[in-house]
Design a protein around this motif. Structure first.
Motif, PDB file in Angstrom:
ATOM      1  N   PHE A  26      -4.932   0.121   8.835  1.00  0.00           N
ATOM      2  CA  PHE A  26      -4.636   1.499   9.251  1.00  0.00           C
ATOM      3  C   PHE A  26      -3.138   1.686   9.431  1.00  0.00           C
ATOM      4  N   PRO A  27      -2.583   2.811   9.070  1.00  0.00           N
ATOM      5  CA  PRO A  27      -3.285   3.922   8.451  1.00  0.00           C
ATOM      6  C   PRO A  27      -3.698   3.565   7.021  1.00  0.00           C
ATOM      7  N   ASN A  28      -4.893   3.972   6.662  1.00  0.00           N
ATOM      8  CA  ASN A  28      -5.490   3.646   5.363  1.00  0.00           C
ATOM      9  C   ASN A  28      -4.995   4.641   4.311  1.00  0.00           C
ATOM     10  N   THR A  29      -3.741   4.469   3.900  1.00  0.00           N
ATOM     11  CA  THR A  29      -3.160   5.316   2.861  1.00  0.00           C
ATOM     12  C   THR A  29      -2.551   4.428   1.786  1.00  0.00           C
ATOM     13  N   VAL A  30      -2.458   4.949   0.598  1.00  0.00           N
ATOM     14  CA  VAL A  30      -1.842   4.201  -0.499  1.00  0.00           C
ATOM     15  C   VAL A  30      -0.395   3.868  -0.144  1.00  0.00           C
ATOM     16  N   LYS A  31       0.318   4.823   0.424  1.00  0.00           N
ATOM     17  CA  LYS A  31       1.725   4.608   0.767  1.00  0.00           C
ATOM     18  C   LYS A  31       1.887   3.455   1.758  1.00  0.00           C
ATOM     19  N   GLU A  32       1.081   3.444   2.798  1.00  0.00           N
ATOM     20  CA  GLU A  32       1.194   2.380   3.812  1.00  0.00           C
ATOM     21  C   GLU A  32       0.795   1.022   3.244  1.00  0.00           C
ATOM     22  N   HIS A  33      -0.285   0.977   2.483  1.00  0.00           N
ATOM     23  CA  HIS A  33      -0.723  -0.292   1.895  1.00  0.00           C
ATOM     24  C   HIS A  33       0.293  -0.784   0.866  1.00  0.00           C
ATOM     25  N   ALA A  34       0.834   0.143   0.065  1.00  0.00           N
ATOM     26  CA  ALA A  34       1.849  -0.235  -0.916  1.00  0.00           C
ATOM     27  C   ALA A  34       3.090  -0.781  -0.211  1.00  0.00           C
ATOM     28  N   SER A  35       3.499  -0.151   0.861  1.00  0.00           N
ATOM     29  CA  SER A  35       4.669  -0.632   1.601  1.00  0.00           C
ATOM     30  C   SER A  35       4.461  -2.065   2.062  1.00  0.00           C
ATOM     31  N   TYR A  36       3.295  -2.350   2.599  1.00  0.00           N
ATOM     32  CA  TYR A  36       3.034  -3.709   3.069  1.00  0.00           C
ATOM     33  C   TYR A  36       3.053  -4.694   1.900  1.00  0.00           C
TER      34      TYR A  36
END
Length: 114
Positions: A67-77
């Protein structure tokens, strides 16, 4: 006009406020560019977590960076995981123009970016 000693003091305060790693290098993170469309981020995310070799375990369901479950956040990680893991071997924070370097720690809550 500032005195030379005041200018030096201000410069030193600025330099010491920049995050540094224990080995003396400046800390930087690779994150998704917020102007990149989700479909482009998703392609880069898939590559980073697949052939790229990023450690994407923390962005899985029930993990600290889901979380947050967004493409942007997951891509950043994922981008940062790849970059930190391989930058000493010449890796860049590019991802087909989908990523950028920041000196602001993107960690949040239980999600720690290494």
């Amino acid at each position: 006009m500032l005195s030379p000693s005041l200018r030096i003091t201000i410069a030193l305060l600025f330099i010491t406020s920049i995050p540094q790693k224990s080995d003396g290098q400046f800390q930087e993170w690779c994150i998704a560019d917020k102007q990149t469309p989700d479909e482009e981020l998703q392609k880069a995310l898939d590559w980073a977590c697949g052939k790229g070799g990023a450690d994407c375990r923390k962005i899985q369901v029930n993990k600290p960076c889901y979380f947050p479950n967004t493409v942007k956040e997951h891509a950043s990680y994922a981008f940062n995981s790849y970059y930190q893991k391989f930058k000493k071997r010449g890796a860049t924070c590019y991802f087909n123009s989908a990523a950028m370097i920041t000196d602001l720690d993107p960690s949040h809550g239980p999600c720690k970016f290494d």
